[in-house]
Enzyme design. Structure first.
Site, short mmCIF file in Angstrom:
data_model
loop_
_atom_site.label_atom_id
_atom_site.label_comp_id
_atom_site.label_asym_id
_atom_site.label_seq_id
_atom_site.Cartn_x
_atom_site.Cartn_y
_atom_site.Cartn_z
N HIS A 83 -9.64 0.84 5.63
CA HIS A 83 -8.32 1.11 5.86
C HIS A 83 -8.35 2.13 7.18
CE1 HIS A 83 -4.16 2.44 6.71
NE2 HIS A 83 -3.86 1.28 6.11
N GLU B 225 -4.93 -4.97 10.87
CA GLU B 225 -4.12 -4.00 10.81
C GLU B 225 -4.19 -3.08 12.24
OE1 GLU B 225 -2.22 -2.59 6.74
OE2 GLU B 225 -3.63 -1.20 7.56
N SER C 111 3.69 -1.95 10.11
CA SER C 111 5.37 -1.89 10.45
C SER C 111 5.75 -3.24 10.21
CB SER C 111 5.76 -1.47 11.87
OG SER C 111 5.17 -0.28 12.09
N GLU D 28 -6.99 4.47 8.24
CA GLU D 28 -6.73 6.02 7.64
C GLU D 28 -7.97 6.54 7.14
OE1 GLU D 28 -2.89 5.33 5.72
OE2 GLU D 28 -1.94 4.83 7.81
N GLY E 69 2.82 -0.96 4.21
CA GLY E 69 2.91 0.50 3.85
C GLY E 69 4.41 1.02 3.70
N GLY E 70 5.09 1.73 4.35
CA GLY E 70 6.12 2.25 4.33
C GLY E 70 7.26 1.40 3.57
N GLY F 75 2.77 2.51 10.94
CA GLY F 75 3.78 3.49 10.87
C GLY F 75 4.65 3.98 11.99
N ASN G 48 0.81 -1.17 0.03
CA ASN G 48 0.05 -0.04 0.10
C ASN G 48 0.73 1.33 -0.12
OD1 ASN G 48 -1.68 2.01 0.49
ND2 ASN G 48 -2.53 1.23 2.48
N TRP G 49 0.86 1.77 -1.04
CA TRP G 49 2.02 3.00 -1.41
C TRP G 49 1.40 4.34 -0.61
CZ3 TRP G 49 3.46 2.46 -7.10
CH2 TRP G 49 4.15 1.39 -7.39
N LYS G 50 0.07 4.35 -0.18
CA LYS G 50 -0.71 5.23 0.35
C LYS G 50 -0.45 6.55 -0.55
CE LYS G 50 -0.35 3.17 5.15
NZ LYS G 50 -0.12 3.18 6.42
O1 LIG Z 1 -1.73 -0.41 4.75
C1 LIG Z 1 -0.64 -0.61 5.29
C2 LIG Z 1 -0.51 -0.39 6.66
O2 LIG Z 1 -1.24 0.69 7.13
C3 LIG Z 1 0.76 -0.60 7.23
O3 LIG Z 1 1.65 0.36 7.17
P1 LIG Z 1 2.92 0.30 7.78
O4 LIG Z 1 3.63 -0.76 7.07
O5 LIG Z 1 3.88 1.55 7.29
O6 LIG Z 1 3.13 0.31 9.27
#
Ligand SMILES: O=C[C@H](O)COP(=O)(O)O
Length: 264
Positions: free
Chosen positions: A105, A177, A223, A107, A244-245, A183, A15-17
């Site tokens: 999600h 999650e 994470s 967010e 994510g990150g 994050g 997920n590149w957000k």
């Molecule tokens: O969609 C992915 C998640 O929100 C995890 O994000 P993260 O790997 O940056 O903690």
């Protein structure tokens, strides 16, 4: 391209957000294409979820180089079409070849006040367009401290799956999650991940039947990186990760996809 999902093939979804231009997306896909080998795609489904503005570029890269990389979106409108300024429909995503879309999600729940009814409507909009929803559930820190994580996540699962039939549910992906681990560098332990993922699978068997529960892929997210993925994937009810990150770093994401080579 439809994801190949017989008997819970693991899925690693990046997920590149809200990161990267469409040009940066092309560069990232090229680096991933260079790093991922045939054997990787045989072992796991690999997907990226770019921002809307980059999906067309990712589609072009994937098609041009005949990559086995799957891709999708991070959100979908609950509406089919019409006066909904700023929204993107399931049909539009399907036309771009999206295999997946995340719904619910944390967010989106937190910053856009999406409730379970909205998540359910979005999941059904995805299914109506033959896109697999990745239904995200997870508890905040307060709920975790009070020990309410399982009940909280199961209530979110119940809400998200309203009016979704057993036949439709079979292809679903559910991502657990914990919000406190997104994050933050705080990773749930493999046992924490298993506790909720296992409970979600049991709930699927109650809502539908054992066959559906056996087929649905349940991911962990929060994470995830090369250093912790092997322990998480060793859990019986974890079928992959929503990353994510670390998915923005092609070397790290390839490492995650090759979790089998890493120490638990
Ligand atoms: O969609 C992915 C998640 O929100 C995890 O994000 P993260 O790997 O940056 O903690």
């Amino acid at each position: 391209m439809a994801p190949a999902t017989p008997s819970r093939k693991p899925l690693m979804a990046g997920n590149w957000k809200m990161n990267g231009s469409h040009l940066e997306a092309i560069a990232l896909v090229q680096k991933l294409a260079f790093g991922l080998k045939e054997a990787d795609y045989e072992a796991v489904d690999v997907a990226v979820l770019p921002p809307f503005t980059a999906i067309r570029s990712v589609q072009t890269s994937v098609d041009a180089d005949r990559l086995q990389l799957l891709y999708g979106a991070q959100d979908v409108s609950q509406h089919a079409s019409g006066a909904y300024t700023g929204e993107v429909s399931g049909a539009m995503l399907a036309k771009l070849g999206c295999s997946f879309v995340t719904v619910g999600h944390s967010e989106r729940r937190q910053y856009h006040s999406e409730d379970d009814a909205t998540v359910n409507a979005k999941a059904r909009a995805a299914i109506a367009n033959e896109i697999v929803p990745i239904v995200c559930v997870g508890e905040g820190l307060e709920v975790r401290k009070a020990g309410g994580q399982v009940a909280h996540c199961l209530a979110q699962v119940d809400g998200a799956l309203e009016k979704i039939t057993a036949e439709q549910a079979r292809t679903l992906v559910i991502a657990y999650e914990p919000v406190w681990a997104i994050g933050t560098g705080e990773v749930a332990t493999p046992q924490d991940a298993q506790e909720v993922c296992g409970a979600v699978r049991t709930r699927l068997a109650e809502l539908y039947d054992g066959g559906v529960a056996d087929q649905v892929r349940i991911l962990y997210g929060g994470s995830v990186k090369g250093a912790n993925i092997a322990g998480i994937m060793a859990q019986a009810d974890v079928d992959g990760a929503l990353v994510g990150g670390a998915s923005l770093d092609p070397g790290e994401f390839v490492k995650i996809c090759r979790y089998r080579d890493l120490p638990v």
